[in-house]
Design a protein around this motif. Structure first.
Motif, short mmCIF file in Angstrom:
data_model
loop_
_atom_site.label_atom_id
_atom_site.label_comp_id
_atom_site.label_asym_id
_atom_site.label_seq_id
_atom_site.Cartn_x
_atom_site.Cartn_y
_atom_site.Cartn_z
N ILE A 73 0.85 -1.21 0.00
CA ILE A 73 0.00 0.00 0.00
C ILE A 73 0.88 1.24 0.00
N TYR A 74 1.90 1.25 0.84
CA TYR A 74 2.80 2.41 0.92
C TYR A 74 3.49 2.65 -0.43
N MET A 75 3.93 1.56 -1.07
CA MET A 75 4.63 1.69 -2.36
C MET A 75 3.71 2.30 -3.41
N TYR A 76 2.47 1.82 -3.48
CA TYR A 76 1.54 2.34 -4.49
C TYR A 76 1.14 3.79 -4.18
N VAL A 77 0.95 4.09 -2.91
CA VAL A 77 0.59 5.46 -2.52
C VAL A 77 1.74 6.40 -2.87
N LYS A 78 2.97 5.97 -2.56
CA LYS A 78 4.15 6.78 -2.87
C LYS A 78 4.26 7.05 -4.36
N SER A 79 3.83 6.10 -5.16
CA SER A 79 3.88 6.24 -6.62
C SER A 79 2.67 6.97 -7.19
N GLY A 80 1.70 7.30 -6.32
CA GLY A 80 0.54 8.06 -6.76
C GLY A 80 -0.58 7.23 -7.35
N THR A 81 -0.47 5.91 -7.27
CA THR A 81 -1.53 5.04 -7.83
C THR A 81 -2.43 4.57 -6.69
N ILE A 82 -3.34 5.45 -6.29
CA ILE A 82 -4.20 5.20 -5.12
C ILE A 82 -5.15 4.04 -5.37
N ASP A 83 -5.61 3.89 -6.59
CA ASP A 83 -6.54 2.79 -6.90
C ASP A 83 -5.88 1.43 -6.69
N ASP A 84 -4.61 1.31 -7.10
CA ASP A 84 -3.87 0.05 -6.88
C ASP A 84 -3.68 -0.21 -5.39
N ALA A 85 -3.40 0.88 -4.65
CA ALA A 85 -3.24 0.73 -3.20
C ALA A 85 -4.54 0.24 -2.58
N ARG A 86 -5.68 0.78 -3.02
CA ARG A 86 -6.97 0.36 -2.47
C ARG A 86 -7.28 -1.09 -2.83
N LYS A 87 -6.87 -1.50 -4.03
CA LYS A 87 -7.09 -2.90 -4.44
C LYS A 87 -6.34 -3.85 -3.51
N VAL A 88 -5.07 -3.51 -3.22
CA VAL A 88 -4.29 -4.33 -2.28
C VAL A 88 -4.98 -4.35 -0.92
N PHE A 89 -5.43 -3.19 -0.47
CA PHE A 89 -6.09 -3.08 0.83
C PHE A 89 -7.34 -3.96 0.88
N ASP A 90 -8.15 -3.90 -0.16
CA ASP A 90 -9.41 -4.66 -0.18
C ASP A 90 -9.16 -6.17 -0.25
N GLU A 91 -8.02 -6.58 -0.85
CA GLU A 91 -7.73 -8.01 -0.99
C GLU A 91 -7.05 -8.60 0.25
N MET A 92 -6.66 -7.72 1.19
CA MET A 92 -6.03 -8.22 2.41
C MET A 92 -7.09 -8.86 3.31
N PRO A 93 -6.86 -10.12 3.75
CA PRO A 93 -7.85 -10.78 4.61
C PRO A 93 -7.94 -10.16 6.00
N MET A 94 -6.89 -9.47 6.38
CA MET A 94 -6.85 -8.89 7.71
C MET A 94 -6.06 -7.59 7.66
N HIS A 95 -6.49 -6.62 8.47
CA HIS A 95 -5.80 -5.33 8.49
C HIS A 95 -5.31 -5.03 9.90
N ASN A 96 -4.20 -4.30 9.95
CA ASN A 96 -3.75 -3.75 11.23
C ASN A 96 -3.84 -2.23 11.17
N VAL A 97 -3.44 -1.58 12.24
CA VAL A 97 -3.58 -0.12 12.29
C VAL A 97 -2.71 0.55 11.23
N VAL A 98 -1.60 -0.10 10.87
CA VAL A 98 -0.70 0.50 9.86
C VAL A 98 -1.37 0.55 8.50
N SER A 99 -1.99 -0.55 8.08
CA SER A 99 -2.63 -0.59 6.76
C SER A 99 -3.84 0.34 6.70
N TRP A 100 -4.65 0.36 7.78
CA TRP A 100 -5.78 1.29 7.82
C TRP A 100 -5.27 2.74 7.72
#
Length: 789
Positions: free
Chosen positions: A226-253
């Motif tokens: 998520i950090y890599m995609y956000v840093k590159s400006g591709t927010i949609d790709d970051a959100r796709k990774v986020f949505d595909e994660m089975p579990m989130h922690n405070v860092v990913s949120w």
């Protein structure tokens, strides 16, 4: 006695390069296995043993490290005659070095390990790599890694993470490949470190590798992606990774919420935060700061207060980071009172929180409150000084802004480029040329002379201070002017009535790669207007859309109305106004109004005044100008009618005042002012000048008094206008031959304009007057405006 090999001595020499001389002596003793007896360390050790360490042995080193007493622990290590047999002692020391970022001490521990011949296990070897990596010594970290008899993923992770953290993505990728070639399989921390530093292209490749390795569901790796995609400006790709994660922690949120907030998607950030509240993951201070930033960008006070309640429930309101974000949110959402309440409750404040609150007061015009708070700041830095200087400069308190800068220099706080960008307009507002030159010298000393924004501000400052020559010098020093640079110089020339120079510079601009914009044409058309270049003005106006693809706006139509009005084409101007594609506003009618005054056209003046009273009924300047037209025509009944109209509508004529800078100090004058310490000399000088002017043929322009009073009384009123007082003061206080620069807040009246022409010839001085509309350069009895202003 253990003798070191030549290889070990070379290692130690490299490790201890850069240590303080005293410590190097002690280390040399260790290298040669002297046991400290043959050095000054013996007496030091016995003294330490007798006074501090009589009851502390080598086994107590770990305890000292846990308590944060690294120096004492190292003293015990140096003074002990008992060899270290437990690797955890060294590990404790190295961990303490990591915690305190103590590179020199880490080198000493590593030297002790080598000097005593201790064979590090896998864990201790990794600890050596980690301490160098965490302390930023990547070269020695690599050496320590290569020297390990056996390597593991932990040691590789440490050095890869260090290179990634330092932005050395290529080196991190190279180390990753070396690690795999060495037969060590990466784990989730390895992938997280590499991906964090990767470019978008490499990041996508690593994502495939992550999937093949089975880490796609790992929360740490997911956060790194998520950090890599956000840093590159591709927010949609970051959100796709986020949505595909089975579990989130405070860092990913937090990463995803912060990404939306930073990229202007405040609604998405808020939506995601509210989703997070439905999970068991507790937001931290970074989460709250990010979502508050979203509220700020949306200027949504309701959501901001809702987030504030969540912060209170989570018990993090006292966090200085969160507190500063709350203050900023309330300020940007227009609730300075709530911002002040949060600020007052903060148990701890850092420089950011102080500066944010000061800036908040400044933005809402509460400069006095900002100043009170500024004086309470425990320690000022360049940012807080700049915020307070900006508050004064942007709220019409330019003199105080310059005074603050003087205090800032006395405190030896180094200004930044923003400080100068705020100071230069303050000098320009006051036309304080000498102080502007001093600021310019500070800019050169501070190394900001090559900053293009500072260069542009210098052009503007010099032009507005009446020194168009210095403005051009500042422009010529800019190696690659941008459109703002060209515009600043073009507009500067235009305001000074230098039509020829303006048009030459515009032609030069066209040969560069810079395309003119709407501001450029405002400058060009203003220059044509002030220089009476009607044909040129019409030609440039006609070419705006056709040649430069710049659609004329209200400002450009105002310039054309001024241009036609200047040459007395009043009927044509009215026809032009009726045909333009935009609805005429007060600025357009006001431009025609000025021409009505110049040509004493009462009928058209009354017609224009009606339009202006409808569009801008609270602007007293319109009423005053109509009164002026009536007075010029001797229509005192009209003057009285306007005066009554103003009284009925609760309007008052803005008082005219002028100011002059002498010896870096600004002096202001009102009409008939007698508050200056040298009033008698000023009025005596005016009397003397009045006699000389009359001998030269000067006649008082009586209608400038705008009152139906006796002629003698009119003359008395006119002779004591503010600009005349300022000129007399300048003549008294400055040396012969130097230019006199005056600023007036209103349009210069006919009589003062005429009088200044005579004075410039009598005293053989150039007198530069900046009024509310343009510059007037008086020299040898003539004015640069050609008597049209």
């Amino acid at each position: 006695m253990v003798l070191l090999s030549r290889i070990q001595c070379k290692q130690l020499l490299r490790l201890f390069l850069g240590l303080q001389p005293a410590r190097t002596v002690q280390t040399a003793a260790l290298w040669n296995g002297l046991g400290m007896e043959e050095t000054d360390c013996k007496s030091n050790r016995s003294t330490c043993s007798e006074t501090h360490f009589h009851s502390i042995g080598i086994e107590d080193v770990k305890g000292l490290c846990k308590q944060g007493h690294l120096k004492e622990a190292l003293d015990v290590l140096r003074s002990s005659s008992v060899p270290v047999s437990d690797a955890s002692i060294y590990s404790s020391l190295l961990q303490a070095c990591v915690k305190s970022k103590s590179l020199a001490e880490a080198k000493l521990v590593h030297a002790h390990i080598i000097a005593t011949g201790f064979e590090p296990d896998l864990f201790l070897g990794a600890s050596v790599v980690i301490v160098y990596a965490k302390c930023g010594n990547l070269v020695d970290a690599c050496c320590a890694l290569r020297e390990m008899a056996q390597q593991n993923v932990v040691s590789w992770n440490a050095i890869i993470a260090a290179y990634s953290a330092h932005g050395n993505s290529e080196e991190a990728l190279s180390l990753f490949n070396q690690m795999k070639q060495g037969g060590i399989q990466p784990d989730h921390f390895t992938f997280a470190s590499v991906v964090s530093a990767a470019s978008l292209q490499h990041g996508r490749e690593f994502q495939d590798c992550i999937i093949k390795s089975g880490f796609q569901s790992d929360v740490v790796v997911g956060g790194a992606l998520i950090y890599m995609y956000v840093k590159s400006g591709t927010i949609d790709d970051a959100r796709k990774v986020f949505d595909e994660m089975p579990m989130h922690n405070v860092v990913s949120w937090t990463a995803m919420i912060a990404a939306y907030a930073r990229h202007g998607s405040g609604d998405e950030a808020l939506s995601l935060f509210y989703q997070m509240q439905g999970t068991r993951v507790q937001p931290n201070h970074f989460t709250f700061a990010s979502v508050l930033s979203a509220c700020t960008s949306l200027a949504n006070l309701e959501h901001g207060r809702r987030i504030h309640n969540c912060i209170i429930k989570n018990g993090v309101e006292s966090d200085v980071f969160v507190g500063s974000a709350l203050v900023d949110m309330y300020i940007k959402c227009g609730s300075i009172k709530d911002a002040g309440n949060v600020f007052d409750r903060m148990p701890e404040r850092d420089q950011v929180s102080w500066t944010t609150m000061i800036a908040g007061y400044v933005q809402t015009g509460c400069v006095d409150e900002a100043m009170k708070l500024f004086q309470k700041v425990p320690q000022h830095d360049a940012v807080s000084w700049t915020a307070m200087i900006a508050g004064c400069s942007q709220n019409g308190r330019s003199t105080e802004a310059l005074d603050l800068f003087c205090q800032m220099r006395q405190k030896r706080v180094k200004p930044n480029s923003v400080t100068f960008l705020i100071l230069l307009p303050a000098c320009a507002n006051l036309a304080a040329l000498e102080q502007g030159k001093q600021v310019h010298e500070d800019i050169v000393r501070s190394g900001f002379q090559s900053d293009i924004m500072v260069g542009n501000a210098l052009i503007d400052m010099y032009a507005k201070c009446g020194s168009i020559e210095n403005a051009r010098k500042a422009f010529d020093k800019i190696l690659e002017p941008v459109v703002v640079s060209w515009n600043a110089m073009i507009v500067g020339y235009a305001l000074h009535g230098h039509g020829k120079e303006t048009l030459q510079l515009f032609e030069k601009m066209q040969y560069s790669d810079t395309k003119p914009n709407h501001v450029t044409f405002v400058g060009v058309l203003t220059a044509c207007c002030h220089s009476g270049l009607v044909d040129d003005g019409w030609q440039y106006f006609s070419s705006m859309k056709a040649r430069y693809n710049v659609t004329p706006a209200v400002e450009h139509y105002c310039c054309m109305v001024n241009l036609f009005g200047r040459v007395g084409l009043l009927d044509e101007v009215l026809d032009f106004i009726n045909k333009i594609p935009v609805k005429p506003n007060a600025a357009i009618w006001g431009s025609l109004f000025g021409a009505c005054r110049m040509y004493a056209n009462v009928d058209l003046g009354e017609y224009v005044a009606e339009r202006l009273f409808e569009l801008d009924p609270q602007n007293s300047a319109h009423y005053v100008l109509l009164s002026n037209i009536y007075a010029t025509a001797g229509r005192w009944d009209g003057v009285e009618k306007v005066r009554k109209m103003m009284k009925d509508r609760g309007l008052r004529k803005m008082p005219g005042y002028s100011w002059i800078e002498v010896n870096s100090k600004v002096y202001a004058f009102l009409a008939g002012d007698k508050s200056q310490p040298e009033t008698e000399k000023i009025y005596a000088k005016l009397e003397s000048l009045a006699g000389q002017m009359k001998e030269a043929g000067y006649l008082t322009t009586m209608n400038a008094a705008l009152y139906d009073v006796e002629e003698e009384q009119k003359e008395h009123i006119i002779c004591h206008h503010s600009e005349k007082l300022a000129i007399a003061f300048g003549l008294i206080k400055t040396s012969h031959g130097t230019p006199i620069r005056i600023v007036k807040n209103l349009r210069v009246c006919n009589d003062c304009h005429s009088a200044t022409k005579f004075i410039s010839k009598i005293v053989a001085r150039e007198i530069v007057v900046r009024d509310a509309y343009r510059f007037h350069h008086f020299k040898d009895g003539h004015c640069s405006c050609g008597d049209f202003w």
